[in-house]
Design a protein around this motif. Structure first.
Motif, short mmCIF file in Angstrom:
data_model
loop_
_atom_site.label_atom_id
_atom_site.label_comp_id
_atom_site.label_asym_id
_atom_site.label_seq_id
_atom_site.Cartn_x
_atom_site.Cartn_y
_atom_site.Cartn_z
N ARG A 1 0.96 -1.11 -0.07
CA ARG A 1 0.04 -0.02 -0.04
C ARG A 1 0.98 1.15 0.11
NH1 ARG A 1 -2.10 -0.75 4.47
NH2 ARG A 1 -4.20 -1.86 3.92
N PHE A 2 1.02 2.02 -1.06
CA PHE A 2 1.65 3.38 -0.97
C PHE A 2 0.68 4.41 -0.38
CE2 PHE A 2 3.18 0.77 -4.51
CZ PHE A 2 4.74 0.94 -4.45
N LEU A 3 1.48 5.17 0.45
CA LEU A 3 1.01 6.19 1.08
C LEU A 3 1.51 7.71 0.61
CD1 LEU A 3 1.87 4.86 4.60
CD2 LEU A 3 0.02 4.38 3.30
N ARG A 4 0.60 8.54 0.75
CA ARG A 4 0.71 9.83 0.17
C ARG A 4 0.60 11.13 1.11
NH1 ARG A 4 -0.24 9.65 -5.74
NH2 ARG A 4 -0.94 7.65 -6.19
N GLU A 5 1.41 12.18 0.76
CA GLU A 5 1.37 13.14 1.69
C GLU A 5 1.13 14.39 0.59
OE1 GLU A 5 4.38 13.72 4.55
OE2 GLU A 5 4.03 11.81 5.49
N ASN A 6 0.00 15.21 0.57
CA ASN A 6 -0.03 16.32 -0.33
C ASN A 6 -0.07 15.86 -1.57
OD1 ASN A 6 -0.22 18.30 2.09
ND2 ASN A 6 2.08 18.44 1.99
N LEU B 1 4.83 -3.56 7.75
CA LEU B 1 6.20 -3.02 7.72
C LEU B 1 6.17 -1.80 7.00
CD1 LEU B 1 8.42 -6.18 7.19
CD2 LEU B 1 7.55 -5.05 9.20
N LEU B 2 6.51 -0.68 7.55
CA LEU B 2 6.59 0.91 6.77
C LEU B 2 7.98 1.07 6.23
CD1 LEU B 2 5.05 3.54 5.90
CD2 LEU B 2 6.02 4.33 8.42
N SER B 3 7.98 1.57 5.04
CA SER B 3 9.43 1.91 4.46
C SER B 3 9.12 3.32 3.75
CB SER B 3 9.98 0.85 3.45
OG SER B 3 10.08 -0.20 3.76
N LYS B 4 9.89 4.31 4.31
CA LYS B 4 9.96 5.67 3.85
C LYS B 4 10.63 5.58 2.59
CE LYS B 4 8.16 7.81 7.36
NZ LYS B 4 6.97 8.60 7.11
N ARG B 5 10.19 6.62 1.52
CA ARG B 5 10.83 6.70 0.25
C ARG B 5 12.10 7.68 0.54
NH1 ARG B 5 7.38 8.65 -4.90
NH2 ARG B 5 8.84 7.77 -6.61
N GLU C 1 1.53 13.35 -2.94
CA GLU C 1 2.95 12.69 -3.56
C GLU C 1 3.22 11.48 -2.56
OE1 GLU C 1 6.18 15.35 -3.27
OE2 GLU C 1 5.38 16.89 -4.96
N VAL C 2 3.51 10.55 -3.24
CA VAL C 2 4.06 9.22 -2.97
C VAL C 2 5.05 9.52 -1.92
CG1 VAL C 2 4.58 6.70 -3.15
CG2 VAL C 2 3.04 8.03 -4.53
N THR C 3 5.18 9.05 -0.60
CA THR C 3 6.25 9.10 0.22
C THR C 3 6.72 8.13 1.07
OG1 THR C 3 4.53 9.98 2.05
CG2 THR C 3 5.31 11.76 0.84
N ALA C 4 5.84 7.07 0.88
CA ALA C 4 6.37 5.81 1.82
C ALA C 4 5.29 4.57 1.16
CB ALA C 4 6.12 6.01 3.31
N VAL C 5 5.76 3.49 1.79
CA VAL C 5 4.90 2.23 1.27
C VAL C 5 4.98 1.33 2.32
CG1 VAL C 5 7.12 1.04 0.45
CG2 VAL C 5 4.89 0.40 -0.42
N GLU C 6 3.96 0.63 2.58
CA GLU C 6 3.63 -0.19 3.53
C GLU C 6 3.58 -1.88 2.94
OE1 GLU C 6 0.73 1.75 6.94
OE2 GLU C 6 -0.07 0.58 5.30
#
Length: 588
Positions: free
Chosen positions: A544-549, A565-569, A551-556
């Motif tokens: 699952r890709f996460l966004r802020e404003n 498990l969370l990984s920051k871009r 933009e893609v910033t991290a992936v779970e």
């Protein structure tokens, strides 16, 4: 808290899904060099870590806990022992006796115990206690097969690793109904995990130098053959030969092959008749020396909870039948729908007080095992009349919902051509247990693999109606519906996710989003929604890709066992806002 049946069953019927870490795996090895100490290390990996340390006396007359038609073996213990028990006294998972003999059991799905013959049959865990009672060496165990075998009435499919104070070792397996022993030169690597020994050897010897170095460098490789190879390579490494503490070095090896499900780590010094123990709940290293215990027939039978701290025998207490029964209840109840289905719990718990009983035991037979035996020479439709007779004979047979599912899925696992019979057996289970979410889930899996997606969806939904929190049904229904109603993303939208997220890397190849980690096999990702993806060929992992404003910033990375498990871009490809919000069809 009870463990759901899907967790208990996963390790045994994993062939209906993709490979996943062993939930009931174990690792054992012997590090024995000429002139040096003989050190045996074992990891116990299982869904629950409850257990006791039992002190077993010599000079005790015993009669086997077995039901007819097996003959009941009688013996008198020659040696005292210290054992690690999860299913009550007299039924250990591992232990050491006064002669320095250690025996460890490990799960092996391929095990087929011998059928009835002239030999005595012992329940699989009592086979361990019997040999700790009467055997001084590996050779004694191997010779005994002429008279004693593990009973075909046993519950768990196991194989065994044994080592003695002379540094000799053996692997004992039961394959295709016959005993297979590996000793001496035939035991080239004194390691065992949860694969057939010869298969593990073949895997290790297939690895070239580069693959071996990669295996040693990587963490998280928990497949049985990987643990075997890694442990073997570690104990062969000359660089590990130091003047330091060999038992501490063994714990280091165990740590490198541990899993999330590792509950006990035990190291034995066979010459010194000593052992050290760590558990997941008590990381203190505790040591026992067998020379400190009184094993004579008149001594007190001692025990202690496996997670308790101790200095020696004075911290142990006298055997308590109530505590023994409580342990069995706790473990068997936690294995909801599997061990909890067995019809002889009271007799099992009572046995330590009746080890010399002359009672003739007549336990109900397993309907599931009996049906499977019928299906070895017939298909389900041809055997239906006999199966209905079994179903009607409640005084002679017991039906367990998890056991029925276990045997049905194992049948399909071992021979894909038997999938129709497996589905028929699961349908029978659904008739007997109409309110079992687990049975309807596995029936849905069977229909899915046979291409009947509508019936698969129907049974997944039925499972969730019965238990809205049933995680496997949620997972598989979500994946199947994503396949039936695909989400289509254009290349611009997919490119938005390309980049590095710590150790995880996502890239575009031939118009598809591809995932890889640390140079491992590349996996093609399949869109489920705009930001969620399945892995082609690896159904236990999704992203699952996460966004802020925007933009893609991290992936779970989220797994079918509940881990997230969370990984920051950390590095991104150049893209425009238009690429970030590419065209999409289907549900978002």
């Amino acid at each position: 808290m009870k463990l759901k049946p899907w967790l208990v069953l996963t390790s045994a019927i994993i062939a209906f899904v993709v490979p996943a870490p062993d939930l009931s795996g174990c690792t054992v090895f012997l590090h024995a060099r000429k002139g040096g100490p003989f050190i045996l290390g074992e990891n116990f990996d299982f869904p629950t870590g409850l257990g006791q340390i039992q002190v077993n006396l010599k000079g005790i007359s015993k009669r086997a806990f077995i039901s007819v038609p097996e003959k009941a073996l009688r013996w008198t213990s020659k040696f005292g022992s210290v054992t690690f028990n999860q299913n009550g006294r007299e039924f250990p998972y591992s232990g050491m006796n006064e002669a320095g003999l250690v025996i460890v059991k490990l799960m092996l799905d391929e095990t087929v115990y011998p059928g009835p013959d002239e030999r005595f049959g012992l329940e699989e865990l009592q086979w361990i206690q019997y040999h700790l009672d009467v055997s001084a060496s590996v050779e004694d165990i191997v010779r005994s097969d002429a008279d004693v075998r593990v009973s075909y009435k046993s519950i768990a499919p196991l194989h065994f690793f044994a080592a003695d104070a002379r540094g000799h070792a053996a692997v004992v397996e039961y394959l295709d109904g016959r005993t297979v022993c590996h000793t001496g030169e035939d035991l080239r690597h004194r390691v065992l995990t949860n694969s057939i020994y010869r298969d593990s050897i073949g895997y290790l010897e297939s690895l070239n130098a580069e693959a071996r170095n990669k295996l040693l460098a990587e963490e998280g490789r928990t497949r049985s053959v990987d643990r075997f190879a890694k442990a073997a390579l570690l104990i062969m490494d000359p660089a590990r030969e130091t003047d330091g503490d060999p038992m501490a070095a063994a714990f280091d090896v165990l740590g490198q092959v541990a899993q999330n499900s590792t509950h006990w780590s035990i190291v034995y010094d066979l010459k010194r008749r000593a052992l050290r123990l760590k558990t997941a709940k008590n990381r203190e290293t505790r040591e026992l020396r067998l020379s400190e215990f009184n094993f004579s027939a008149g001594a007190k039978k001692l025990w202690i909870d496996i997670d308790r701290s101790f200095q020696g025998p004075s911290d142990f207490t006298e055997f308590d039948p109530a505590a023994n029964a409580k342990l069995i209840d706790s473990v068997w109840d936690s294995m909801e729908g599997f061990l909890s289905e067995l019809p002889f719990r009271k007799e099992w718990a009572r046995y330590p007080n009746e080890v010399d009983s002359r009672e003739i035991r007549r336990f109900k037979a397993s309907a599931a095992k009996t049906i499977i035996e019928l299906l070895k020479s017939s298909n389900f439709d041809s055997a239906r009349t006999e199966i209905e007779k079994i179903r009607a004979s409640s005084d002679e047979y017991y039906f367990g919902e998890s056991e029925m599912a276990l045997h049905a899925v194992n049948m399909a696992q071992n021979d894909g051509r038997r999938l129709p019979d497996a589905i028929a057996m699961l349908q029978l289970s659904a008739e007997i247990f109409p309110r079992s979410a687990m049975v309807h889930y596995w029936l849905g899996k069977g229909f899915g693999f046979s291409g009947k997606q509508d019936l698969a969806v129907e049974n997944f939904r039925r499972a969730l109606d019965l238990d809205p929190e049933y995680k496997p049904a949620k997972w598989d229904l979500e994946g199947l519906e994503a396949i039936r109603n695909p989400t289509v993303l254009d290349e611009a939208a997919l490119t938005a996710y390309a980049g590095e997220y710590g150790e995880r890397r996502f890239s575009m190849e031939e118009g598809r989003l591809v995932y890889e980690r640390q140079g491992q096999t590349k996996i093609i990702l399949i869109p489920m929604t705009l930001d969620r993806f399945m892995c082609r060929g690896y159904d236990n992992l999704r992203f699952r890709f996460l966004r802020e404003n925007g933009e893609v910033t991290a992936v779970e990375a989220y797994y079918n066992d509940g881990r997230v498990l969370l990984s920051k871009r950390t590095k991104r490809n150049f893209f425009s806002p238009a690429a970030e919000w590419g065209m999409i069809s289907g549900e978002r």
